[in-house]
Design an enzyme around this catalytic site. Structure first.
Site, PDB file in Angstrom:
ATOM      1  CG  HIS A  34     -16.909   0.520  49.806  1.00  0.00           C
ATOM      2  ND1 HIS A  34     -15.833  -0.540  49.782  1.00  0.00           N
ATOM      3  CD2 HIS A  34     -17.203   0.919  51.063  1.00  0.00           C
ATOM      4  CE1 HIS A  34     -15.385  -0.166  50.965  1.00  0.00           C
ATOM      5  NE2 HIS A  34     -15.987   0.580  51.714  1.00  0.00           N
TER       6      HIS A  34
ATOM      7  N   PRO B  56     -15.599 -17.623  46.700  1.00  0.00           N
ATOM      8  CG  PRO B  56     -13.834 -17.175  48.347  1.00  0.00           C
ATOM      9  CD  PRO B  56     -14.531 -18.384  47.581  1.00  0.00           C
TER      10      PRO B  56
ATOM     11  CE1 TYR C 239     -17.202  -8.121  43.777  1.00  0.00           C
ATOM     12  CE2 TYR C 239     -18.476  -6.053  44.701  1.00  0.00           C
ATOM     13  CZ  TYR C 239     -17.358  -7.140  44.797  1.00  0.00           C
ATOM     14  OH  TYR C 239     -16.788  -7.136  46.191  1.00  0.00           O
TER      15      TYR C 239
END
Ligand code: APR
Ligand code: PHB
Length: 393
Positions: A75, A295, A387
């Site tokens: 992704h 999470p 990220y």
């Protein structure tokens, strides 16, 4: 009691313990892995599923990434949804071409267990009464029971890869560790559903009823979460109610979420926790045994594997040349990344979750932050590089 010798005794066959054993095998270092659960249990446990590019590269180079490379879904972006609109964060464009790979932690654990068993090297499931001793000496010991016999494993070093509820961290004498933690007044109710994901990329949704996340495991399996109370009773959540809530929080005008049979559901609490240092004498902690993140930043698995990469390198250097400098620096080296991930995970969490009291001031701040992150290239770049995983020196 029978006594065995090994170089590195590893407690726990989660991603940290299994990957450490694999990396050390490549360095010619002997290991023993002891796991208190059964193989079936460990392989059925549903966990996170986002892997940073650098960790994918590590696994592939180590010969443990064949299926991950084949079945993992690359992704290049994620979406943030708030105030009825979706905004894409183009991760790869913003973070030097790096991407993330969607591949269940459970699948990675299965791959690593298979490799270990094929190698014929020791991996014992369903051991009981594991305890660690003589940590301040050059011959630390692990005692345990296996197949009805008491066993003693004499090691050069013990790796505590036994997760947050393991026995290694609590075996360190009181006063040695500094602990830092933060609790959150909410949890995630997660489901695995047999339906093609409705979104091409992950969607993190801010909603007045609470956070929701649309993720996936494969082109046929969706993984979805909704913010709930940390002690939420699953009995109050029949499948219909879960879908209504997901539709409300993730649906947009003209777009509904495709529904399908729910294969698994569970509630997880959220916390931030770090202990320092990640070492006591000849015991080294790695992964969830030393730190936990909520999470929302998808960092737990990645941090665990960064730890064991640092530990494997340090042990290899020590083994080759008796140079212990890498081992002495282990905790400090890991801590730089750990605290960055702690901050990022806390930041994502507080930006996206409905505060307990729904304070309107907090809500305004969240929306302002979300608008900023989705309109400023500088702010979006900061999210993106965290990220996909930062290079740490
Ligand atoms: N003796 C032997 N094994 C133990 C013991 C014990 N006393 N206590 C726990 N274990 C085992 C657990 O059953 C588990 O298989 O140690 C393993 C720890 O694995 P994880 O909890 O998966 O931790 P880690 O390998 O550090 O991986 C971190 O897991 O929880 C997720 O979000 C987290 O993705 C992150 C990853
Ligand atoms: C998951 O797919 O399980 C997942 C994805 C992103 C997160 C957390 C969990 O931030």
């Amino acid at each position: 009691m029978s006594r065995t010798r090994t170089q590195v005794g590893i407690v726990g066959a989660g991603p940290a313990g299994l990957t450490l054993a694999h990396l050390l095998q490549l360095e010619g270092i002997e290991t023993y892995i002891l796991e208190d659960r059964s193989r079936e249990y460990v392989e059925a446990r549903i966990r996170a599923g986002v892997i940073e590019q650098a960790i994918v590269d590590l696994l592939v180079e180590a010969g443990a990434g064949a299926r991950l490379q084949h079945e993992g879904l690359v992704h290049h972006g994620i979406e943030l949804q708030f105030a009825g609109e979706r905004h894409r964060i183009p991760l790869s464009d913003l973070a030097g071409g790096r991407a993330i790979v969607i591949y269940g932690q459970t699948e990675l654990v299965k791959d690593l267990i298979r490799l270990r068993l094929e190698s014929g090297l020791p991996l014992h499931f369903e051991v009981s009464g594991v305890s660690v001793h003589e940590l301040e000496t050059e011959r630390p010991l692990i005692r345990y029971r296996h197949e009805g016999r008491d066993e003693e494993l004499e090691c050069d070093v013990i790796a505590g890869c036994d997760g947050f509820h393991g026995i290694c961290r609590p075996s360190i004498p009181a006063g040695v560790l500094s602990e830092f933690s933060r609790g959150y007044p909410f949890g995630w109710l997660g489901i695995l559903a047999e339906v093609a994901p409705s979104n091409d990329e992950l969607v993190y949704a801010h909603h007045e009823r609470g956070f929701a996340l649309s993720s996936l495991r494969s082109p046929e399996l969706s993984r979805l979460y909704i913010q709930c109370r940390p002690d939420e009773d699953l009995a109050e959540w029949p499948d219909d109610r879960i879908w209504v809530e997901l539709q409300t929080r993730l649906g947009l005008e003209g777009r509904t979420l495709a529904e399908g049979p729910i294969l698994e559901k569970g509630v997880t609490g959220m916390r931030s926790y770090v202990c320092e240092p990640m070492r006591y004498g000849r015991l080294f902690l790695a992964g969830d045994a030393a730190h936990i993140v909520p999470p929302t930043g998808a960092k737990g698995l990645n941090l665990a594997l960064h730890d064991v990469r640092v530990l494997a390198d340090a042990l290899a250097t020590w083994h080759r040349s008796e140079d212990a400098s890498g081992l002495d620096a282990y905790s400090d080296t890991c801590m730089r990344r750990v605290w960055r991930a702690e901050h990022f995970s806390w930041w994502m969490t507080q930006m996206l979750h409905r505060p307990e009291d729904g304070d309107p001031f907090d809500l305004k701040l969240q929306l302002s932050q979300l608008r900023y992150v989705t309109t400023s290239r500088a702010a979006a770049t900061s999210l993106a590089e965290n990220y996909v995983g930062l290079d740490m020196v």
